[in-house]
Every structure is written in C-alpha cells, then in structure tokens.
Design a protein around this motif. Structure first.
Motif, short mmCIF file in Angstrom:
data_model
loop_
_atom_site.label_atom_id
_atom_site.label_comp_id
_atom_site.label_asym_id
_atom_site.label_seq_id
_atom_site.Cartn_x
_atom_site.Cartn_y
_atom_site.Cartn_z
N ASN A 41 1.07 -1.36 0.74
CA ASN A 41 -0.04 -0.08 0.09
C ASN A 41 0.65 1.13 0.02
O ASN A 41 1.87 1.54 0.48
N VAL A 42 0.35 2.14 -0.93
CA VAL A 42 0.66 3.55 -0.65
C VAL A 42 0.09 4.52 -0.03
O VAL A 42 -1.21 4.76 -0.34
N GLU A 43 0.37 5.31 1.39
CA GLU A 43 -0.55 5.93 1.97
C GLU A 43 -0.05 7.37 2.29
O GLU A 43 0.87 8.11 2.66
N LYS A 44 -1.12 8.25 2.14
CA LYS A 44 -1.02 9.21 2.70
C LYS A 44 -1.43 10.14 4.12
O LYS A 44 -2.33 9.86 4.50
N HIS A 45 -0.72 10.44 5.20
CA HIS A 45 -0.52 10.74 6.25
C HIS A 45 -0.80 12.10 6.60
O HIS A 45 -1.34 12.67 7.43
#
Length: 149
Positions: A41-45
């Motif tokens: 997964n590539v997540e933006k926090h």
C-alpha cells in the motif's frame, strides 16, 4: 484531434507528486511478467507525510534491505537458506521468494524510518522542503520607488 501533450506518464511511480493511483497501476504493470508480489500500500498521512506498507510475511529484518539512490527507493527481500531445517511442507502458501520493489521519490522526499511489525514492512517518508526552495511572498510597497537614483 487534440494537440495537447500529456505529462501524466512522467509522474508515474512517483511518491510526493500525489499521483498514487498512477503509481499503483504503473507498479503493477512494470513488475516482472505481471507479478504483484509482494502486495503493498502507498498511504498519505498528511500534507508532507507518506508511508509505504509492504506485506513481508515470513521475512526477518536481516532478510530485507532498503536503499535510496538518486531519488529511487529500492526495497529488496532476500530468500533465506533453509538447509538447516528438516521440514517437509504439505502445503506452502506463504511465499518467501525474493523480491525487489522500486519507488521514484519526488524532490525533497526523504525516508524517515522503517520498521517490520507483524509481517508488514512500514517505510515512513516525509517531505522536507529547504527554506531556499519554499515560495517567498514579496511585499509590495506603493509609497517608495524600488530604485533610487
């Protein structure tokens, strides 16, 4: 017929350009022979915080290597030797084959930390923009001329 030139292909597989759908689709297409191993997964926090989470079930910390070179983050998982184990698998569903994933990082994106928790490799990224690269607001002073002669 449209004569517009699309810049979208230039941003594929890039973190920090906020083109995560393109990143994911491009990574699936560019892996060896359609392989999607291991899933990730590539997540933006936040505005400047990102995380890549890679399913690394069965891997130990010493089996994994992370490297950043010329703006490309490379994650390599190596296969462990099993010669010491006297195990016969009746079914082996947990893949432990080697892998290599690469992610192109945008300018000023740096790897902050990496951790292996419950079979998931977390790679935390942060955008650190130096002061000289940030936009500067120029005040307008209407009372004095800019240059005095």
């Amino acid at each position: 017929m449209s004569t517009a030139f699309s810049m979208a292909p230039l941003f594929r597989q890039s973190i920090g350009f906020d083109r995560f759908n393109d990143l994911f689709e491009s990574a699936l297409r560019s892996n060896e022979a359609g392989s999607s191993y291991p899933p990730y997964n590539v997540e933006k926090h936040g505005d400047d915080q990102y995380r890549i989470v890679i399913a690394a079930a069965g891997f130990h910390e010493e089996d994994l290597e992370l490297q950043v070179e010329r703006g490309v983050l490379t994650v390599v998982g190596g296969k462990r030797e099993r010669s010491a184990e006297n195990v016969t698998y009746l079914h082996q569903g947990i893949a432990q084959r080697g892998f290599k994933l690469s992610f192109r990082l945008a300018d000023h994106i740096e790897v902050k930390a990496a951790s292996l928790i419950n079979g998931l490799l977390h790679v935390d990224l942060v955008r650190i923009v130096p002061e000289e690269a940030k936009a500067k607001r120029i005040p307008i002073n209407g009372l004095q001329p800019a240059l005095q002669s």
